[in-house]
Design an enzyme around this catalytic site. Sequence first.
Site, mmCIF file in Angstrom:
data_model
loop_
_atom_site.group_PDB
_atom_site.id
_atom_site.type_symbol
_atom_site.label_atom_id
_atom_site.label_comp_id
_atom_site.label_asym_id
_atom_site.label_seq_id
_atom_site.Cartn_x
_atom_site.Cartn_y
_atom_site.Cartn_z
ATOM 1 C CD GLU A 1 -18.495 19.853 -43.449
ATOM 2 O OE1 GLU A 1 -18.835 20.483 -44.448
ATOM 3 O OE2 GLU A 1 -18.087 18.660 -43.498
ATOM 4 C CD GLU B 1 -20.018 11.708 -48.302
ATOM 5 O OE1 GLU B 1 -20.444 12.857 -48.512
ATOM 6 O OE2 GLU B 1 -19.015 11.479 -47.598
ATOM 7 C CE LYS C 1 -23.090 15.519 -48.931
ATOM 8 N NZ LYS C 1 -22.483 15.905 -47.634
ATOM 9 C CD GLU D 1 -27.256 17.872 -47.279
ATOM 10 O OE1 GLU D 1 -27.068 18.545 -48.315
ATOM 11 O OE2 GLU D 1 -26.483 17.910 -46.292
#
Length: 476
Positions: free
Chosen positions: A278, A343, A337, A334
């Site tokens: 990542e 985030e 999250k 997203e």
Amino acid sequence: MASFALFLFALIVLSSHCRYAIGSPNNKTFLSLAGRIGINYGRLGNNLPSPYQSINLIKSIKAGHVKLYDADPETLTVLSQTNLYVTIMVPNNQIIPIGADQAAADNWVTTNVLAHYPQTKIRFVLVGNEILSNNSDQDKQTWTSLVPAMRKIVTSLRARAIHNIKVGTPLAMDVLRMSFPPSSGAFREEVAAPVMLPLLKFLNGTNSFFFLDVYPYFPWSTDPVNNPLDFALFQSNATYTDPQTGLVYTNLLDQMLDSVIFAMTKLGYPNIRLAISETGWPNSGDIDETGANILNAATYNRNLIKKMTANPPLGTPARPGSPIPTFLFSLFNENQKPGSGTERHWGILNPDGTQIYEIDFSGTRPVLSPGSLPKPSNNVPFKGNVWCVAVEGASEAELERELNFACGQSNATCAALAPGRECYAPVSLTWHASYAFSSYWAEFRNQSSRCYFNGLARETTTNPGNDRCKFPSVTL
């Protein structure tokens, strides 16, 4: 002097290994993997496209590899119709049972690998996700089961004559107790001997990769006034020279990667290959999350791809010329999250599939100029008052639940909302929730409270109160 000689010896070993790895006739698969930038496909959102649509979007951006956070059968079936390389993951909660029982490992491989392989080009199985970042007693049981679980997965794969799937585990940078300067890189004492030594022995013995989740945004953002942004975005003309090795660094990512290489070297494993599981840069975030914006995200990711797809490979100062398989984080923003605003804002695509900014995963096109991307306003820390208010259009039932939570933690939090008190009117669920959120956040922020409330709150610099009702605020 002895310490300096040790580092020089390590560098000689590392450099010779890199030359061997690149020249090896059996290394075509490795070079192919490293030359195809991957994308992390997370699904923690209630507004995301179907797996079929998502895989088509991944193909459209010319990513060469997709990393899943599970082994979702629907997604793996869709991927069988593509040429994408695929990485799947063993969930954290299955590490202990698999580590204790070969039959459990066999069952996992049968269900999640054999059901799709070789039609789906699975190339990596990652066991767990950043498990060394958590340190409860239960987590520590998982630590000790990690390498046994990885061994049993490999045993199961080999028993089925599968030899082109590597097994690893992604770890965060917090596995290090020291990372700067890079030559001082060292693993945390509580994991070095019991976890890292057997892990490195396993990776070395299976010729696998040390998978690292590495985000230059985080160390840069701890001191954005004194840390040069251009150095974090691969755009700096300045350099940093490691005082012990003399290695010269032109960007923050290389410093972070090499600190892990030196940490491995100190445990006797200088030659294990790195892979980036990542990395990325947030395109938005909370008001106190300096530098999280579209321009910086586009700049970091575009320059990252240029670096990692260079031919011949660039490597790092400690391993010049060494290819590094890389997965960019992430495909989508997203919205479910938890945690701070960043985030939920690492994506390169909006949920409707449109690009947040243009990006070419193939690395064949010139790095784009900023063009029409919005000019950032948060590259320096915000100073002033910030409030936490309810988002528009929130479900009344969910809002009431979060209101009750905020008011239930302390008698003082919502005292001003009592009938007859200064903030009781107007009698509105949104008004009361906004006051409660601001009050709770101001009271508990020093205990890591966030302005989130299950996605029902947002930060604002506009005072939501009035002459009669003064909303508590956080001062940045």
